[in-house]
Design an enzyme around this catalytic site. Structure first.
Site, PDB file in Angstrom:
ATOM      1  N   HIS A  72      47.707  32.103  65.014  1.00  0.00           N
ATOM      2  CA  HIS A  72      49.124  31.281  64.857  1.00  0.00           C
ATOM      3  C   HIS A  72      50.083  31.740  66.028  1.00  0.00           C
ATOM      4  CE1 HIS A  72      50.847  34.781  62.273  1.00  0.00           C
ATOM      5  NE2 HIS A  72      51.736  34.305  63.105  1.00  0.00           N
ATOM      6  N   ASP A 126      42.988  33.953  60.920  1.00  0.00           N
ATOM      7  CA  ASP A 126      44.118  34.296  61.635  1.00  0.00           C
ATOM      8  C   ASP A 126      44.165  35.366  62.959  1.00  0.00           C
ATOM      9  OD1 ASP A 126      46.858  33.343  62.515  1.00  0.00           O
ATOM     10  OD2 ASP A 126      47.775  34.802  61.214  1.00  0.00           O
ATOM     11  N   SER A 182      54.108  39.348  64.144  1.00  0.00           N
ATOM     12  CA  SER A 182      52.859  38.956  64.097  1.00  0.00           C
ATOM     13  C   SER A 182      51.887  39.290  65.293  1.00  0.00           C
ATOM     14  CB  SER A 182      52.768  37.299  63.997  1.00  0.00           C
ATOM     15  OG  SER A 182      53.393  37.042  62.824  1.00  0.00           O
TER      16      SER A 182
END
Length: 398
Positions: free
Chosen positions: A128, A158, A242
């Site tokens: 993402h 992911d 992230s």
């Protein structure tokens, strides 16, 4: 009373001599000299009791000590932090009026350098973080910005792998063993929360839980598409973290920080992809640019999510069977269909290993099996134990 004889001669009273100006001067001089002598003798004791300029200066000085504090945490951060980088997603933007296109930064995240080979350095980050990018940029620990190429990405886990020139790259983070982690073990998150202004931020916490299954809605349609296997930690993980590193006290990479439950009522829950689950994906992305997964061709539901009444009346399970995976739908001409697997079969074992939930099933299927392998499965069908053999196919061919 004395007798007064007027015929005796009387003494004349003595006259007071008047003092002249010289007399007054001498008296004053003598007084000044006595006073001066008194002051002379008293001043040394007064001086010793008054603070000197030097003493007053020393009284306002603050002592400062430099102490080198080294702990397991600081040692691990020193070892690993230079391998954590910034990742910038640059996307195309179209001007509504002129219809001209330009590029602009769409967001930033973090990444981890895990390998150097053939003049290139490889960076693992989240899918993402790079999703929809026209181009990618990596910011190194010294602030240098370098272009990055996308090697491959996988929406299901992911994860994404980037490639940069290895010039200026001196630190590579080694992989640890996420299966060996213990609840309560200290872990450290390194990344760039809220963007590159907070580059290389460090937070600490513990392993709060292992093998957590988190529902993931991949296409944002409100329907759960996947259950991501994650580590739970109370180390602070915020937007921008992230793709960053979750390390142990040995400075080894044991997780890729991926997401955070951000509901207002939830505090102290950070999530990371266990590195043992990430390694097979990373290897596939390096070689193929995508993950070629073996597939059974089914959709499934954890038995623990099925009400007890349906476990008893619909599935007709023995009372001692409390865990497993229920087959919900079967894809036509899939390995499951060809092996005559049925809807409502309850998978309890694969290749002799107990299967308690969908996480166990996927771990065995994706980590232990290859496309074309045979898979031996035990299922409960209407209360009877049935053995099946499937020949696995590639997911994209179903």
């Amino acid at each position: 009373m004395g007798y007064y004889n007027p015929y005796e001669p009387q003494e004349e009273p003595k006259k007071e001599k008047k003092r002249g100006l010289p007399g007054y001067f001498l008296s004053a001089l003598a007084g000044v000299m006595v006073g001066a002598l008194l002051v002379w003798f008293l001043i040394p004791s007064v001086v010793t009791n008054l603070p000197s300029a030097k003493t007053a200066k020393n009284a306002t000085e603050t002592k400062q000590l430099s102490v080198d504090i080294t702990t397991d945490v600081t040692s691990a951060v020193e070892k690993a932090s230079a391998a954590v980088v910034g990742v910038t997603n640059i996307q195309s933007v179209t001007n509504f009026w002129s219809r001209s296109q330009s590029t602009q930064e769409a967001g930033t995240g973090s990444g981890v350098i895990y390998k150097k080979e053939g003049g290139k350095a490889f960076v693992i980050t989240n899918y993402h973080v790079i999703e929809g990018a026209k181009s990618l940029e990596v910011t190194l620990v010294d602030g240098t910005k370098v272009p990055a190429n996308l090697v491959g990405s996988d929406i299901w886990t992911d994860l994404a792998v980037l490639e940069i020139d290895d010039t200026g790259v001196d630190t590579v983070l080694e992989f640890g063993d996420s299966d060996a982690l213990k609840q309560g073990e200290t872990v450290i998150a390194i990344g760039n929360p809220l963007g590159l202004d907070f580059y290389g931020s460090v937070t600490t916490g513990v392993v709060s839980g292992k093998d957590r299954a988190i529902p993931v809605d991949l296409n944002q349609d409100g329907v759960e598409d996947w259950q991501a296997e994650v580590l739970q930690t109370d180390a602070a993980i915020n937007p921008g973290n992230s793709g960053g590193a979750l390390i142990n006290l040995a400075g080894q990479l044991i997780g890729i920080n991926s997401m955070k439950i951000s509901e207002a009522t939830v505090e102290g829950i950070g999530l990371a992809i266990p590195i043992n689950s990430a390694i097979p994906v990373i290897e596939d992305l390096e070689v193929n640019g995508q993950v070629n997964r073996p597939s059974m061709g089914i959709t499934m539901i954890d038995l623990t999510n099925v009400p007890a009444v349906h476990q008893r009346d619909t599935l007709k399970l023995p009372a001692e069977v409390t865990t497993g995976v229920v087959v919900d739908q079967i894809v036509e001409n899939s390995p499951a269909a060809l092996a005559e697997m049925k809807t409502y079969d309850v998978i309890v074992e694969m290749d002799g290993q107990k299967i308690e939930n969908s996480i166990d099933l996927r771990k065995h299927l994706y980590n232990e099996k290859e496309i074309g392998d045979e898979l031996k499965v035990k299922v409960y069908r209407q209360g009877e134990l049935v053995e099946l053999t499937l020949t696995l196919k590639e997911t994209t061919k179903l």
